[in-house]
Write a protein that holds these residues in place. Structure first.
Motif, PDB file in Angstrom:
ATOM      1  N   ILE A 148     -13.876 -16.102  -0.751  1.00  0.00           N
ATOM      2  CA  ILE A 148     -12.976 -17.005  -1.466  1.00  0.00           C
ATOM      3  C   ILE A 148     -12.508 -16.316  -2.747  1.00  0.00           C
ATOM      4  N   VAL A 149     -11.209 -16.319  -2.973  1.00  0.00           N
ATOM      5  CA  VAL A 149     -10.626 -15.644  -4.134  1.00  0.00           C
ATOM      6  C   VAL A 149     -11.030 -16.369  -5.421  1.00  0.00           C
ATOM      7  N   GLU A 150     -11.537 -15.596  -6.376  1.00  0.00           N
ATOM      8  CA  GLU A 150     -11.959 -16.159  -7.661  1.00  0.00           C
ATOM      9  C   GLU A 150     -11.053 -15.737  -8.805  1.00  0.00           C
ATOM     10  N   THR A 151     -10.220 -14.707  -8.554  1.00  0.00           N
ATOM     11  CA  THR A 151      -9.305 -14.215  -9.582  1.00  0.00           C
ATOM     12  C   THR A 151      -7.941 -13.962  -8.957  1.00  0.00           C
ATOM     13  N   ILE A 152      -6.871 -14.428  -9.569  1.00  0.00           N
ATOM     14  CA  ILE A 152      -5.531 -14.210  -9.019  1.00  0.00           C
ATOM     15  C   ILE A 152      -5.167 -12.730  -9.103  1.00  0.00           C
ATOM     16  N   GLY A 153      -4.305 -12.285  -8.191  1.00  0.00           N
ATOM     17  CA  GLY A 153      -3.883 -10.890  -8.199  1.00  0.00           C
ATOM     18  C   GLY A 153      -3.282 -10.483  -6.874  1.00  0.00           C
ATOM     19  N   ARG A 154      -2.872  -9.231  -6.776  1.00  0.00           N
ATOM     20  CA  ARG A 154      -2.316  -8.691  -5.536  1.00  0.00           C
ATOM     21  C   ARG A 154      -3.404  -8.594  -4.470  1.00  0.00           C
ATOM     22  N   LEU A 155      -3.011  -8.830  -3.223  1.00  0.00           N
ATOM     23  CA  LEU A 155      -3.960  -8.781  -2.117  1.00  0.00           C
ATOM     24  C   LEU A 155      -4.649  -7.422  -2.027  1.00  0.00           C
ATOM     25  N   ASP A 156      -3.867  -6.321  -2.094  1.00  0.00           N
ATOM     26  CA  ASP A 156      -4.478  -5.002  -1.930  1.00  0.00           C
ATOM     27  C   ASP A 156      -5.480  -4.689  -3.038  1.00  0.00           C
ATOM     28  N   VAL A 209      -7.543   0.065   2.390  1.00  0.00           N
ATOM     29  CA  VAL A 209      -7.238  -1.361   2.364  1.00  0.00           C
ATOM     30  C   VAL A 209      -5.795  -1.610   2.802  1.00  0.00           C
ATOM     31  N   GLU A 210      -4.872  -0.783   2.345  1.00  0.00           N
ATOM     32  CA  GLU A 210      -3.470  -0.931   2.747  1.00  0.00           C
ATOM     33  C   GLU A 210      -3.330  -0.792   4.258  1.00  0.00           C
ATOM     34  N   GLN A 211      -4.118   0.110   4.852  1.00  0.00           N
ATOM     35  CA  GLN A 211      -4.086   0.301   6.300  1.00  0.00           C
ATOM     36  C   GLN A 211      -4.559  -0.956   7.022  1.00  0.00           C
ATOM     37  N   LEU A 212      -5.625  -1.573   6.521  1.00  0.00           N
ATOM     38  CA  LEU A 212      -6.128  -2.812   7.123  1.00  0.00           C
ATOM     39  C   LEU A 212      -5.058  -3.899   7.100  1.00  0.00           C
ATOM     40  N   ILE A 213      -4.392  -4.032   5.942  1.00  0.00           N
ATOM     41  CA  ILE A 213      -3.383  -5.081   5.781  1.00  0.00           C
ATOM     42  C   ILE A 213      -2.197  -4.845   6.710  1.00  0.00           C
ATOM     43  N   LYS A 242       1.764  -7.954   4.022  1.00  0.00           N
ATOM     44  CA  LYS A 242       2.380  -7.489   2.784  1.00  0.00           C
ATOM     45  C   LYS A 242       1.282  -7.165   1.774  1.00  0.00           C
ATOM     46  N   THR A 243       1.178  -5.890   1.391  1.00  0.00           N
ATOM     47  CA  THR A 243       0.090  -5.466   0.500  1.00  0.00           C
ATOM     48  C   THR A 243       0.162  -6.117  -0.868  1.00  0.00           C
ATOM     49  N   GLY A 244       1.382  -6.451  -1.324  1.00  0.00           N
ATOM     50  CA  GLY A 244       1.546  -7.032  -2.653  1.00  0.00           C
ATOM     51  C   GLY A 244       1.501  -8.547  -2.680  1.00  0.00           C
ATOM     52  N   TYR A 245       1.056  -9.160  -1.592  1.00  0.00           N
ATOM     53  CA  TYR A 245       0.969 -10.626  -1.518  1.00  0.00           C
ATOM     54  C   TYR A 245       0.143 -11.161  -2.687  1.00  0.00           C
ATOM     55  N   LYS A 246       0.654 -12.198  -3.355  1.00  0.00           N
ATOM     56  CA  LYS A 246      -0.022 -12.756  -4.523  1.00  0.00           C
ATOM     57  C   LYS A 246      -1.067 -13.794  -4.107  1.00  0.00           C
ATOM     58  N   LEU A 247      -2.302 -13.530  -4.463  1.00  0.00           N
ATOM     59  CA  LEU A 247      -3.395 -14.440  -4.137  1.00  0.00           C
ATOM     60  C   LEU A 247      -3.594 -15.469  -5.244  1.00  0.00           C
ATOM     61  N   SER A 248      -4.035 -16.644  -4.844  1.00  0.00           N
ATOM     62  CA  SER A 248      -4.350 -17.705  -5.797  1.00  0.00           C
ATOM     63  C   SER A 248      -5.839 -18.017  -5.721  1.00  0.00           C
ATOM     64  N   ILE A 249      -6.376 -18.538  -6.800  1.00  0.00           N
ATOM     65  CA  ILE A 249      -7.788 -18.915  -6.816  1.00  0.00           C
ATOM     66  C   ILE A 249      -8.041 -19.973  -5.739  1.00  0.00           C
TER      67      ILE A 249
END
Length: 239
Positions: A7-15, A29-33, A47-54
């Motif tokens: 579970i994401v605890e800090t916002i940021g780029r997926l990669d 990691v980019e290869q996995l994505i 998309k490696t730069g996908y923005k994650l939310s908490i």
């Protein structure tokens, strides 16, 4: 596939978040994505730069090695150390570490597979289990990961420098002094098969220490690598 999640605890780029979480290189990691092995809240994201939310749920998995045509493995490799999760082998000169489109002969990975040794799958089907590489003509200790968890932890040790890489080299052009070389390495502009010092290359750092010199003007040098670029020792010595 062995799927894991967090579970994401800090916002940021997926990669970036995934790199920090699973202790792998950004390239891995980019290869996995890009291969569709990562999903956010049940939906595959490439998309490696996908923005994650908490609160986002990130699931990821690693590819299992794909069976390939058998190659003839007519050699053996000395095992220096082995336990349930890793091993260290003494790679001989002339042996390629892992398969590649340009490699026709059996490799160290082929030998490991033939031996039936359990191997990590983080680095892809051709480079699975390989924590770091050394050149074909170089003899030396090579760390092999048997599990994905061990691979992650060993890679982290290389990144934070708690695991070091040291070499002995014989050079026919003695060094003036011991010292550190920090020069970027990339492909030669005129010969793409050759590595060279180039301004747009990747950061590289090596330390050289003079040990002994023979009457034949051949010198024994100790080398410590702070980075792991292709042909780094040769390129930095030549510079």
């Amino acid at each position: 596939m062995n799927q894991k999640s967090f579970i994401v605890e800090t916002i940021g780029r997926l990669d970036k978040v995934l790199t920090d979480k699973i202790n792998q290189s950004r390239n891995q990691v980019e290869q996995l994505i890009k291969e569709g092995l990562v999903s956010i809240n049940g939906k595959v994201v490439t998309k490696t730069g996908y923005k994650l939310s908490i609160g986002d749920r990130v699931e990821y998995s690693f590819k299992e090695p794909i069976p390939k045509d058998k190659v003839v493995v007519d050699f053996d490799v000395d095992i220096i150390y082995e336990d349930d999760v890793m091993m260290v082998v003494n790679k001989p000169s002339g042996l390629v570490v892992h398969p590649a489109p340009s490699v026709k002969e059996a490799t160290l990975v082929d030998w490991l597979i033939q031996k039936g040794i359990s191997l990590s799958t983080i680095s892809g089907e051709e480079r699975h289990c390989i924590v770091h590489r050394i050149d074909k003509e170089t003899t030396g200790a090579l760390v092999i990961a048997k599990t994905n968890e061990a691979h992650q932890k060993l890679s982290l040790q290389l990144q934070d420098k708690s695991m070091g890489r040291y070499y002995l080299a014989l050079v026919d052009y003695p060094l003036k002094d011991s010292g550190i070389v920090e020069k970027p390495i990339g492909r030669n502009r005129k010969n793409r098969l050759k590595m060279d010092i180039v301004s747009e290359g990747k950061y590289a750092k090596s330390a050289f220490y003079k040990i002994a010199k023979s009457d034949a003007n051949v010198e024994l040098v100790a080398v410590k690598l702070f980075t792991g670029r292709t042909h780094q020792i040769r390129v930095h010595l030549n510079s």
